[in-house]
Design a protein around this motif. Sequence first.
Motif, mmCIF file in Angstrom:
data_model
loop_
_atom_site.group_PDB
_atom_site.id
_atom_site.type_symbol
_atom_site.label_atom_id
_atom_site.label_comp_id
_atom_site.label_asym_id
_atom_site.label_seq_id
_atom_site.Cartn_x
_atom_site.Cartn_y
_atom_site.Cartn_z
ATOM 1 N N MET A 143 4.214 -5.620 -2.768
ATOM 2 C CA MET A 143 3.674 -6.696 -3.594
ATOM 3 C C MET A 143 3.225 -6.218 -4.973
ATOM 4 N N ARG A 146 6.032 -6.768 -7.992
ATOM 5 C CA ARG A 146 6.644 -8.079 -8.198
ATOM 6 C C ARG A 146 7.297 -8.126 -9.587
ATOM 7 N N ASN A 147 8.578 -8.469 -9.581
ATOM 8 C CA ASN A 147 9.374 -8.569 -10.817
ATOM 9 C C ASN A 147 9.491 -7.247 -11.565
ATOM 10 N N ARG A 168 12.337 -9.050 -1.974
ATOM 11 C CA ARG A 168 11.483 -10.240 -2.069
ATOM 12 C C ARG A 168 10.568 -10.164 -3.297
ATOM 13 N N PHE A 169 10.230 -8.949 -3.681
ATOM 14 C CA PHE A 169 9.270 -8.759 -4.764
ATOM 15 C C PHE A 169 9.929 -8.217 -6.032
#
Length: 316
Positions: A143, A146-147, A168-169
Amino acid sequence: MSESTLYDLVIIGAGPAGISAAIYASRALLTTVVLEQTSPGGQVLLTSEVDNYPGVPSTSGYELIQAMENQAKDLGVTIHSAQVSSISSTCDNYFIISCNGGTSYNAKAVILASGSTPRKAGFEGEEDFIGRGISYCATCDGMFYRNKPVYVVGGGNSAAEEALFLTRFASEVHMIIRKDHLRAQAALVDQLQQNEKVFVHFRTTISKVEGKDLLTKLYLHNEDTDEITCISGDPGSFGVFVFVGQLPSSELIKEFAELDQTGAVITDEYMATRTPGLYCAGDVRSKVLRQIITAASDGAVAATSVAGYLGQPIAG
């Protein structure tokens, strides 16, 4: 402080192997205690998705281990929080399990289900940036990226699974593979190939990482061309995740058992070591497949073997 109780069995480790062993030991009416230094579950707690455990098509590692732990406790299994420091044997072939803080336990038999710890990749600077840009747990730290791009070291099943989770992140997931192929199962390789966020770099290694408080530079070495590529960015702008295997936590019984070249404990099919009354189960064992289901199976076999060793076999 030494417990006066002489247990039939002390189980070290409360992952799938240890909990499974405790369940089977309880069914055999063996007086048993499970010792766990952290939270029950071990490495399973770091697994975000489990979809290959029979009868449980989709769950998390936490949910699965919680169900196992609840089942064990319903059967009367006792789990103590304790970090085992040493194991010794007595003249009457019993065991003394000593823990940090001075507590010790006496047992007629022991099952070591201590699991394993992540293996380091060995590149320069790895140790310096653990928790500061380098991680061994996608579930724990994914997490934070992210991006942002991340770099996954390893080409086996664990690396593939964690790389897919990181999509996902992360904006991009770059897999750094020393060999010229992925060792992961075909289904995982297919998922990687179909995911537009995943980029695989074969015949490539990380030579070193640099930074100050956080990671800022990553050096990739192409094994074929000998070319070095420097990836740089602001602190925290990218991360490195290492999944190159596990180191069996077998130090406690190295004097009582044979170890293979990786440090895993060699047992027979009954999970027995060369020392009578001492058994091993799960990822600490030398085996061809390390999965939740094989750990649970090891635990069941080990506890059944202990029951037989103590003259109280479990009915099938």
